[in-house]
Design a protein around this motif. Structure first.
Motif, mmCIF file in Angstrom:
data_model
loop_
_atom_site.group_PDB
_atom_site.id
_atom_site.type_symbol
_atom_site.label_atom_id
_atom_site.label_comp_id
_atom_site.label_asym_id
_atom_site.label_seq_id
_atom_site.Cartn_x
_atom_site.Cartn_y
_atom_site.Cartn_z
ATOM 1 N N SER A 53 35.712 30.200 40.353
ATOM 2 C CA SER A 53 37.015 29.662 39.971
ATOM 3 C C SER A 53 38.115 30.246 40.856
ATOM 4 O O SER A 53 37.897 31.214 41.582
ATOM 5 N N GLU A 54 39.272 29.629 40.748
ATOM 6 C CA GLU A 54 40.434 30.160 41.457
ATOM 7 C C GLU A 54 40.703 31.592 41.014
ATOM 8 O O GLU A 54 41.118 32.428 41.811
ATOM 9 N N ARG A 55 40.449 31.873 39.765
ATOM 10 C CA ARG A 55 40.635 33.224 39.233
ATOM 11 C C ARG A 55 39.705 34.209 39.938
ATOM 12 O O ARG A 55 40.114 35.316 40.284
ATOM 13 N N ASP A 56 38.444 33.812 40.160
ATOM 14 C CA ASP A 56 37.510 34.676 40.901
ATOM 15 C C ASP A 56 38.052 34.965 42.288
ATOM 16 O O ASP A 56 38.009 36.099 42.760
ATOM 17 N N TYR A 57 38.546 33.923 42.937
ATOM 18 C CA TYR A 57 39.090 34.090 44.288
ATOM 19 C C TYR A 57 40.262 35.070 44.281
ATOM 20 O O TYR A 57 40.300 36.016 45.073
ATOM 21 N N THR A 58 41.188 34.860 43.382
ATOM 22 C CA THR A 58 42.384 35.708 43.333
ATOM 23 C C THR A 58 42.027 37.165 43.090
ATOM 24 O O THR A 58 42.536 38.057 43.768
ATOM 25 N N ARG A 59 41.155 37.396 42.150
ATOM 26 C CA ARG A 59 40.838 38.772 41.762
ATOM 27 C C ARG A 59 39.856 39.464 42.706
ATOM 28 O O ARG A 59 39.917 40.678 42.868
ATOM 29 N N LYS A 60 38.955 38.705 43.310
ATOM 30 C CA LYS A 60 37.886 39.340 44.075
ATOM 31 C C LYS A 60 38.022 39.204 45.583
ATOM 32 O O LYS A 60 37.282 39.834 46.324
ATOM 33 N N ILE A 61 38.934 38.377 46.036
ATOM 34 C CA ILE A 61 39.193 38.260 47.474
ATOM 35 C C ILE A 61 40.592 38.791 47.773
ATOM 36 O O ILE A 61 40.753 39.802 48.439
ATOM 37 N N ALA A 62 41.588 38.119 47.252
ATOM 38 C CA ALA A 62 42.972 38.476 47.569
ATOM 39 C C ALA A 62 43.313 39.899 47.143
ATOM 40 O O ALA A 62 43.839 40.684 47.943
ATOM 41 N N LEU A 63 43.015 40.249 45.906
ATOM 42 C CA LEU A 63 43.378 41.578 45.417
ATOM 43 C C LEU A 63 42.510 42.697 45.983
ATOM 44 O O LEU A 63 42.949 43.845 46.041
ATOM 45 N N MET A 64 41.301 42.388 46.394
ATOM 46 C CA MET A 64 40.407 43.419 46.937
ATOM 47 C C MET A 64 40.409 43.415 48.462
ATOM 48 O O MET A 64 39.594 44.092 49.078
ATOM 49 N N GLU A 65 41.291 42.615 49.043
ATOM 50 C CA GLU A 65 41.468 42.539 50.493
ATOM 51 C C GLU A 65 40.169 42.203 51.240
ATOM 52 O O GLU A 65 39.890 42.738 52.300
ATOM 53 N N ARG A 66 39.405 41.283 50.675
ATOM 54 C CA ARG A 66 38.208 40.784 51.343
ATOM 55 C C ARG A 66 38.591 39.620 52.234
ATOM 56 O O ARG A 66 39.687 39.073 52.150
ATOM 57 N N ASN A 67 37.638 39.177 53.033
ATOM 58 C CA ASN A 67 37.859 38.085 53.968
ATOM 59 C C ASN A 67 37.117 36.840 53.486
ATOM 60 O O ASN A 67 35.917 36.880 53.248
ATOM 61 N N SER A 68 37.819 35.729 53.362
ATOM 62 C CA SER A 68 37.214 34.476 52.896
ATOM 63 C C SER A 68 36.234 33.888 53.900
ATOM 64 O O SER A 68 35.371 33.096 53.541
ATOM 65 N N TYR A 69 36.359 34.270 55.154
ATOM 66 C CA TYR A 69 35.526 33.698 56.213
ATOM 67 C C TYR A 69 34.101 34.230 56.185
ATOM 68 O O TYR A 69 33.168 33.521 56.532
ATOM 69 N N ASN A 70 33.927 35.500 55.802
ATOM 70 C CA ASN A 70 32.574 36.058 55.852
ATOM 71 C C ASN A 70 32.072 36.583 54.505
ATOM 72 O O ASN A 70 31.020 37.193 54.447
ATOM 73 N N THR A 71 32.792 36.329 53.438
ATOM 74 C CA THR A 71 32.313 36.666 52.101
ATOM 75 C C THR A 71 31.637 35.425 51.532
ATOM 76 O O THR A 71 32.175 34.318 51.635
ATOM 77 N N THR A 72 30.462 35.607 50.951
ATOM 78 C CA THR A 72 29.752 34.446 50.394
ATOM 79 C C THR A 72 30.134 34.240 48.925
ATOM 80 O O THR A 72 30.588 35.164 48.245
ATOM 81 N N VAL A 73 29.932 33.025 48.489
ATOM 82 C CA VAL A 73 30.205 32.659 47.101
ATOM 83 C C VAL A 73 29.432 33.575 46.161
ATOM 84 O O VAL A 73 29.953 34.030 45.140
ATOM 85 N N ASN A 74 28.188 33.866 46.512
ATOM 86 C CA ASN A 74 27.335 34.723 45.698
ATOM 87 C C ASN A 74 27.971 36.087 45.417
ATOM 88 O O ASN A 74 27.754 36.669 44.364
ATOM 89 N N GLU A 75 28.772 36.581 46.352
ATOM 90 C CA GLU A 75 29.375 37.909 46.208
ATOM 91 C C GLU A 75 30.511 37.948 45.188
ATOM 92 O O GLU A 75 30.803 39.016 44.654
#
Length: 143
Positions: A53-75
């Motif tokens: 969900s968008e919530r997963d993206y916000t909390r687990k990518i944006a807030l944790m400073e991960r990269n959307s290009y090389n992080t997989t959905v599974n992560e």
């Protein structure tokens, strides 16, 4: 009382958007943006393995400073997916959504993904049920 089967039947858009757990997060959010949706069911060989969900993206990518290009959905997906069946009532689904702080519920029938209901779908169905009840009560009162 309205059930999930009726909610799915009345949905104008019946297509279920899915993504592979090995896809990148960038691919997933691109699909969500393109389709105007807030979540994707994550499937592996026709089996539901998660939801993103968008919530997963916000909390687990944006807030944790991960990269959307090389992080997989599974992560970052939510892997403990709460699902419903066609026979669940709207009331039962709303209770699940409220208790578990969810926005989407995948619908399974014999283990196969056959639909997705959102909080908006369920609220709309509740409003329709209430309109019908009011109409019936008015007819009963006016004789």
């Amino acid at each position: 009382m309205t059930n999930v089967a009726q909610v799915i039947k009345n949905k104008p858009e019946k297509e279920i958007f899915t993504i592979s757990p090995d896809s990148t997060v960038l691919e997933a959010i691109s699909v969500m943006a393109d389709k105007g949706i807030g979540a994707l069911v994550v499937t592996d060989a026709d089996r539901v393995v998660g939801i993103l969900s968008e919530r997963d993206y916000t909390r687990k990518i944006a807030l944790m400073e991960r990269n959307s290009y090389n992080t997989t959905v599974n992560e970052i997906m939510t892997s403990q997916v709460i699902t419903v069946t066609l026979t669940h009532t709207v009331e039962e689904c709303l209770q699940l959504i409220t208790d578990r702080h969810l926005r989407h519920l995948p619908v399974l029938e014999q283990g196969k993904l056959i639909g997705l209901v959102s909080i908006g779908d369920l609220v709309k169905a509740t409003m329709e049920d209430q309109k019908q009840m009011i109409q019936q009560l008015r007819q009963y009162i006016s004789g």
